[in-house]
Enzyme design. Structure first.
Site, short mmCIF file in Angstrom:
data_model
loop_
_atom_site.label_atom_id
_atom_site.label_comp_id
_atom_site.label_asym_id
_atom_site.label_seq_id
_atom_site.Cartn_x
_atom_site.Cartn_y
_atom_site.Cartn_z
N GLU A 132 0.81 -1.24 0.00
CA GLU A 132 0.00 0.00 0.00
C GLU A 132 0.84 1.28 0.00
O GLU A 132 0.35 2.34 0.38
CB GLU A 132 -1.01 0.00 1.17
N GLU A 243 -5.62 -8.57 0.41
CA GLU A 243 -6.38 -8.16 1.59
C GLU A 243 -7.81 -7.86 1.19
O GLU A 243 -8.04 -7.10 0.25
CB GLU A 243 -5.83 -6.85 2.22
#
Ligand SMILES: *[C@@H]1O[C@H](CO)[C@@H](O)[C@H](O)[C@H]1NC(C)=O
Ligand SMILES: *[C@@H]1O[C@H](CO)[C@@H](O)[C@H](O)[C@H]1NC(C)=O
Ligand SMILES: *[C@@H]1O[C@H](CO)[C@@H](O)[C@H](O)[C@H]1NC(C)=O
Length: 319
Positions: A132, A243
């Site tokens: 991320e 995720e």
């Protein structure tokens, strides 16, 4: 044909037919804010495998860093625990803390290769260079977070360094990729990262998409849209679900209301159809801390138990 060759062919055939990886994300800090050690990872990995209704299918672990907390470049003890428990690994290297920290990630990776060799390598599904980082430098990421990210140029450079480090080692040819939010993958400025990856790790949470209609009944549609847009953006590279999840308790986000019922619905609608077909690392087995809000843990935060908060058996007609 020599017997060893027959076995090699057989093994190659079997591994290509092997089920996709399925498991959870595992951080390196426990709920007492202490660095996790081998025993704790062993207990977590064994709990994941033994989850009631899980059919022993949750046998993979995604890590965010390869460095054991409290050390400079000692390898993450989760790796030893994975060897202990035959848990497959999506390795991660942290990329948003500057050159020195990344250099230690590379050293930890080399140390792990030297320490465990093939018993380590046989468990590695892939290597993720970053997590991320691109999201955190995007406007939404900046609005929501105070911690650092890294740009596409940095990630591409780090991917090349990882490839150089593993070349000629037991990890040679392991697929190297990067994990980011779906919004980062559909952002054309990040195209060089796509080009540098063997696979694409997608994080997607309709729960957090509070600016669109994200009530639970729209969550599967939002997830499929994110996955479809990501696949379209990455030109045929494999997309792994690194995720996703829905909280069982916590604050409402837009129209998404955490509840056990809604977490179960998200699991059944989004998770179950992918399990065994796509590589999936769910968020998450247990919460990072007691009182996490939102609370994504399939077993909550009160301690290790093999009894999930809801029926995870993927039998849609179950109560
Ligand atoms: C380890 O796990 C893999 C994949 O789940 C399985 O095929 C293999 O038989 C296991 N090996 C041992 C020694 O349990
Ligand atoms: C697109 O990506 C670039 C580079 O990662 C970033 O600087 C920019 O803020 C992103 N734009 C949006 C709208 O997320
Ligand atoms: C991030 O910020 C946006 C815009 O303020 C908000 O809608 C969203 O819920 C936030 N996400 C998180 C994870 O806090």
């Amino acid at each position: 044909m020599k017997p060893t060759f027959v076995l090699a062919v057989l093994a190659a055939t079997m591994s290509s037919a092997a089920a996709a990886a399925l498991g959870f994300n595992y951080g390196n800090i426990n709920k007492f804010n202490a660095v996790k050690v081998r025993k704790e990872y062993v207990d977590e990995f064994n709990t994941a495998k033994a989850l009631v209704g899980g059919g022993n299918r949750f046998t993979s672990a995604r890590l965010y860093t390869g460095v054991q907390g409290g050390t400079t470049n000692g390898p993450n003890e989760a790796i030893q625990a994975a060897i202990d428990t035959n848990t497959s690994l999506l390795l991660g290297l942290w990329c948003s803390a500057g050159e020195d920290v990344f250099a230690n990630e590379l050293l930890a990776l080399q140390n792990a290769i030297g320490k465990w060799g093939e018993s380590f390598a046989r468990l590695v599904v892939g290597i993720s260079v970053g997590s991320e980082d691109l999201y955190r430098i995007s406007p939404t990421g900046i609005e929501n977070h105070s911690y650092a990210g890294a740009g596409p140029d940095v990630i591409v450079r780090y991917i090349r360094r990882v490839r150089a480090i593993i070349q000629g080692t037991v990890l040679d040819k392991k697929p190297v990729g990067h994990v980011d939010t779906w919004t980062a993958w559909v952002n054309g400025t990040n195209q060089p990262v796509i080009d540098a990856c063997d696979w694409i790790g997608m994080d997607a949470y309709p729960y957090f998409q509070s600016k669109v209609s994200n009530a639970i009944e729209y969550n599967n549609g939002l997830f499929q849209d994110a996955l479809g847009q990501t696949r379209a953006a990455v030109g045929g590279k494999p997309v792994w679900i690194t995720e996703t999840g829905f909280p069982a308790t916590g604050k409402t986000s837009g129209a998404a209301v955490p509840s056990i019922e809604n977490a179960a619905r998200y699991w059944n609608e989004v998770g179950c159809p992918m399990f065994g077909r796509e590589n999936v690392w769910w968020y998450t087995l247990q919460d990072n801390s007691v009182g996490d809000d939102p609370s994504f843990g399939v077993i909550g935060s009160t301690g290790l138990t093999t009894t999930p908060r809801f029926d995870i058996s993927c039998k849609q007609d179950s109560p």
